[in-house]
Design an enzyme around this catalytic site. Structure first.
Site, PDB file in Angstrom:
ATOM      1  N   ASP A 100       0.871  -1.202  -0.093  1.00  0.00           N
ATOM      2  CA  ASP A 100       0.030  -0.020   0.057  1.00  0.00           C
ATOM      3  C   ASP A 100       0.724   1.313  -0.173  1.00  0.00           C
ATOM      4  O   ASP A 100       2.031   1.314   0.385  1.00  0.00           O
ATOM      5  CB  ASP A 100      -0.943   0.049   1.115  1.00  0.00           C
ATOM      6  CG  ASP A 100      -1.619   1.294   1.477  1.00  0.00           C
ATOM      7  OD1 ASP A 100      -2.262   1.629   0.605  1.00  0.00           O
ATOM      8  OD2 ASP A 100      -1.384   1.870   2.470  1.00  0.00           O
TER       9      ASP A 100
ATOM     10  N   ASP B  57      -0.224   5.233   0.801  1.00  0.00           N
ATOM     11  CA  ASP B  57      -0.276   6.182   1.894  1.00  0.00           C
ATOM     12  C   ASP B  57      -0.732   5.625   3.318  1.00  0.00           C
ATOM     13  O   ASP B  57      -1.633   4.727   3.393  1.00  0.00           O
ATOM     14  CB  ASP B  57      -1.660   7.270   1.386  1.00  0.00           C
ATOM     15  CG  ASP B  57      -1.624   8.371   1.990  1.00  0.00           C
ATOM     16  OD1 ASP B  57      -0.863   8.795   2.933  1.00  0.00           O
ATOM     17  OD2 ASP B  57      -2.579   9.405   1.725  1.00  0.00           O
TER      18      ASP B  57
ATOM     19  N   LYS C 295      -9.373  -2.393  -3.141  1.00  0.00           N
ATOM     20  CA  LYS C 295      -9.358  -2.628  -1.856  1.00  0.00           C
ATOM     21  C   LYS C 295     -10.436  -2.122  -1.213  1.00  0.00           C
ATOM     22  O   LYS C 295     -10.909  -1.089  -1.261  1.00  0.00           O
ATOM     23  CB  LYS C 295      -7.929  -2.151  -1.052  1.00  0.00           C
ATOM     24  CG  LYS C 295      -6.868  -2.722  -1.847  1.00  0.00           C
ATOM     25  CD  LYS C 295      -5.474  -2.233  -1.126  1.00  0.00           C
ATOM     26  CE  LYS C 295      -5.175  -0.711  -1.436  1.00  0.00           C
ATOM     27  NZ  LYS C 295      -3.968  -0.158  -1.053  1.00  0.00           N
TER      28      LYS C 295
ATOM     29  N   ASP D   9      -1.112  -0.305   6.104  1.00  0.00           N
ATOM     30  CA  ASP D   9      -1.387   0.338   7.364  1.00  0.00           C
ATOM     31  C   ASP D   9      -2.783   0.278   7.804  1.00  0.00           C
ATOM     32  O   ASP D   9      -3.277   0.452   8.976  1.00  0.00           O
ATOM     33  CB  ASP D   9      -1.021   1.740   7.502  1.00  0.00           C
ATOM     34  CG  ASP D   9      -1.739   2.514   6.677  1.00  0.00           C
ATOM     35  OD1 ASP D   9      -1.952   2.227   5.218  1.00  0.00           O
ATOM     36  OD2 ASP D   9      -2.452   3.521   7.053  1.00  0.00           O
TER      37      ASP D   9
END
Lengths: 255, 255
Positions: free
Chosen positions: B10, B12, B181, B206
């Site tokens: 991922d 950000d 996602k 995250d």
């Protein structure tokens, strides 16, 4: 049925179908005029001004002046002005909405927004939605003219106010206060405008899910006319029935 | 953890926070390069091209070429092309979406539409929504790049793809197929692109609700890094836990 001395009358499916007038409705309205009974045409249409609606009706031979028309935008403006007479309002909508808000004495602005008011807007832009979303996240109240998800047109069903409004509802997680039918708010505002009491007011319409439910929720009697979307058989499924049901407005006697 | 030979990462909250790079991630990616492990940056961002994403990463000192980037738009294009290689697609979205669809060999058109594909579009108009709604009502399949309802910006949270897409979902009553996602589809498409097997691929992110759930749904192992939105305490509430959880990517050894 001399009991009723004030009438709230739906438009599409009741007075006309699309561009075609319903003859029985023309006569019905003409009799109301003869007898001097006050009436308002009650429409969820938020984009047209009352003058534009009255002009369409007049062209069909129906007795209608501006003051006979009450749109969801006018009900919305009256509702906000009641809550806060000098409210700072960010409007996402067309002429019918912005002119109703301005006429109600509200301040149209995109700064220090207290109310975000949204209706049908065919000039919608991402920037308008961004300003609205930021204001609602910042605590502005969120008011929607009406929840109709589809807009009939000659091309087919186009996106209606309710679907455009869902952008702000989904992105902020805030459900707006809806004003138009089937909410009671538009009916309450219309009765105030008409100067008519609940016990003497009749809601007339062809759509159980909007017109009749609005009447029921506002606690007034209702007349379903089978000239539009709701079919007699559908009524078997509903909880609370309309007070009256007729095939055509020609069956209704005005004394 | 030599078991993993392919990595889906991922952006950000994992590789950077907004405009600030995360040092441990820079080193993590650098080690993947040293060992020669293939990896893809997996982002729900549908508006940017892979080149624009790679340029941002490169400017942060992260080893990233165009071929290291896999966006929800690229996954969407791959998914549609798999279903129908020469499909006629009406796209509502930005450069990242239209270029991905065109590169996948699909025909972009507003006539005889077979697929309506929608992502973030900051040039959204009522007419685009009208064309999309009419096509879906007419039987076109409805595909959405990602369901994120909010878009972080320096002004605050702006409307995200998921909220714009709700216009078409609400007006037609059709729920789109979401690709990004937390859906498995984007992970499946990324593994195909990477040439990596399920057993040897690790999803790194995250955000439990998007990154980790996408890994779980796709049936691959997942690594939650606590450098972004999901806090350790939130994991107590979730059903299926990530395979691994660490505070920083510096704790992860690549052999």
């Amino acid at each position: 049925m001399a009991k009723y001395t004030g009438f709230l009358i739906d438009l599409d499916g009741t007075v006309y179908n699309g561009t075609e007038k319903i003859e029985a409705a023309v006569e019905f309205v003409s009799k109301l005029n003869e007898k001097g009974y006050p009436y308002l045409f009650l429409t969820n249409n938020s984009s047209k001004t009352p003058k534009a609606v009255a002009d369409k009706l007049t062209a069909m031979g129906i007795v209608a002046k501006e003051e006979h028309v009450f749109t969801s935008s006018m009900a919305t403006a009256a509702y906000v002005a009641e809550q806060k007479p000098d409210a700072r309002v960010y409007a996402i909508g067309e002429d019918g909405l912005t002119s109703a808000l301005a006429e109600a004495g509200l301040t149209l602005t995109d700064q220090n927004i207290e109310y975000v008011v949204m209706g049908l807007d065919r000039q919608l832009s991402y920037e308008k939605l961004a300003i609205g979303a930021l204001a609602i996240r910042n605590g502005a109240k969120f008011i929607a003219t009406n929840a109709d998800v589809a807009l009939p047109s000659e091309r087919g069903f186009l996106p209606g106010s309710g679907s455009l409004i869902s952008v702000l509802a989904v992105t902020t997680g805030v459900t707006p206060t809806y004003i138009g039918k089937p909410e009671a708010i538009i009916v309450d505002q219309a009765m105030e405008q008409l100067g008519s009491e609940k016990a003497n007011t009749l809601m007339v319409g062809d759509n159980y899910q909007t017109d009749i439910l609005a009447g029921i929720r506002a606690g007034i009697d209702s007349l379903l006319v089978l000239s539009g979307v709701t079919k007699e058989t559908e009524l078997e499924q509903v909880g609370e029935k309309p007070t009256f049901m007729i095939k055509s407005l020609s069956e209704w006697s005005i004394e």
